[in-house]
Enzyme design. Structure first.
Site, short mmCIF file in Angstrom:
data_model
loop_
_atom_site.label_atom_id
_atom_site.label_comp_id
_atom_site.label_asym_id
_atom_site.label_seq_id
_atom_site.Cartn_x
_atom_site.Cartn_y
_atom_site.Cartn_z
N SER A 120 0.81 -1.21 0.00
CA SER A 120 0.00 0.00 0.00
C SER A 120 0.85 1.26 0.00
O SER A 120 0.30 2.37 -0.06
CB SER A 120 -0.92 0.01 1.23
OG SER A 120 -0.15 -0.08 2.42
N HIS A 141 -2.49 -2.80 -5.93
CA HIS A 141 -2.94 -2.48 -4.58
C HIS A 141 -4.46 -2.55 -4.48
O HIS A 141 -5.17 -1.66 -4.96
CB HIS A 141 -2.44 -1.08 -4.19
CG HIS A 141 -2.90 -0.64 -2.84
ND1 HIS A 141 -3.12 0.68 -2.52
CD2 HIS A 141 -3.17 -1.35 -1.71
CE1 HIS A 141 -3.50 0.77 -1.27
NE2 HIS A 141 -3.56 -0.45 -0.76
N GLU A 153 -5.39 0.08 -7.32
CA GLU A 153 -4.31 0.95 -7.79
C GLU A 153 -3.27 0.10 -8.50
O GLU A 153 -2.80 -0.90 -7.93
CB GLU A 153 -3.63 1.67 -6.62
CG GLU A 153 -4.33 2.91 -6.15
CD GLU A 153 -3.54 3.63 -5.06
OE1 GLU A 153 -3.40 4.85 -5.17
OE2 GLU A 153 -3.08 2.98 -4.11
N ASN A 191 -3.04 6.13 -0.08
CA ASN A 191 -2.52 6.32 1.27
C ASN A 191 -1.78 7.63 1.46
O ASN A 191 -1.61 8.08 2.60
CB ASN A 191 -1.65 5.13 1.67
CG ASN A 191 -2.50 3.95 2.09
OD1 ASN A 191 -3.50 4.12 2.77
ND2 ASN A 191 -2.13 2.76 1.66
#
Length: 285
Positions: A120, A141, A153, A191
């Protein structure tokens, strides 16, 4: 490239969820973990999700059985030759651990196999460099919970080939999910935005501005978030949140990513969130 067989490394919540969506979508899936108890829990999680889908009328019982029959549990990577066309890793979010996983996989997997990491926040290019197939290495991800969340992602490393990226985009589409391609920077997009928000929420508690419950209430009722940032942190895992903030802080060298001391203290105390029974909130089994 046609992908028929998938191998998932790591049977935690993310790994089990990834195995579930591939098996549900018709792929042959091998789920590996060196911990047989983790494999047992992973399969129980998959079965529980399928049962809920059946109860909601989203899945037929025979579809569940077919999906489970496509799922094989593996506790020893070297017991049988690896035959997977695509291997995705979902182990702990620590750079050296992931590097070691891929060093071993590079020795054992067929030369055509594509490698993906579900990291992540960690650098795709650096992990890919420990293998002899950086052009066949990519970040994929998934969001948590994997069976529900639509976004994936996709992160290219410096050497990732166009064909590898296209194959992973096709896999994402086959799973009924939507891909967004992002660049290989710390935290990617998800993130880099989410974790500073969670960290700032922790700071508001640390500084005595508002209670845990009130911080979450502001974001749920005022910003229409389905879950408050502190409850969400508990579900992600406070150790994971801290790790990602440290990666952002180190990667960008910017003080705005400095982890809140209270977040660090909770992790030191073993208050890791829902998985530990206690984080910002207390959870029962």
């Amino acid at each position: 490239m046609t992908v028929k067989e998938i191998m998932v490394i790591g049977a935690g919540q993310m790994g089990a969820g990834i195995a579930l969506v591939f098996a549900r979508s018709g792929y042959e899936v091998k789920l590996y973990d060196a911990d047989i108890e983790a494999l047992r829990r992973g399969k129980q999680y998959i079965e529980k999700v399928f049962e809920k889908d059946i109860a909601k009328g989203k899945m037929e019982a025979d579809t569940k059985e077919k999906a489970l029959n496509r799922l094989q549990l593996v506790v020893d990577l070297e017991a049988d030759p690896i035959t997977a066309d695509f291997i995705i890793e979902a182990v702990v979010e620590k750079l050296e651990v992931k590097k070691e996983v891929f060093r071993k996989l590079d020795e054992l997997a067929p030369t055509h196999t594509i490698f993906a990491t579900n990291t992540s926040s960690l650098p795709i290019t650096e992990i890919a460099a420990v293998t002899g197939r950086a052009e066949q290495f990519i970040g994929m991800h998934f969001m948590n919970p994997v069976p529900v969340m639509k976004l994936v992602e996709i992160i290219r490393g410096l050497e990732t080939s166009e064909s590898t990226c296209q194959t992973v985009q096709e896999l994402t589409e086959a799973l009924g999910k939507q891909d967004v391609e992002v660049k290989d920077f710390p935290g990617f997009v998800s993130n880099r935005i989410l974790m500073p928000m969670i960290n700032e929420a922790v700071y508001t508690v640390f500084e005595g501005i508002a209670s845990i419950e009130d911080v979450d209430q502001v974001m749920k009722l005022g910003m229409n978030h389905p879950m408050g940032p502190l409850q969400l942190a508990d579900f992600i895992g406070l150790d994971t949140c801290l790790s990602i903030m440290e990666i952002l802080h180190e990667g960008f060298g910017d003080s705005k990513y400095r982890p809140c001391p209270l977040l660090r203290q909770y992790v030191q105390a073993g208050r890791l969130g829902k998985k530990a029974g206690r984080g910002f909130y207390t959870y029962s089994d």
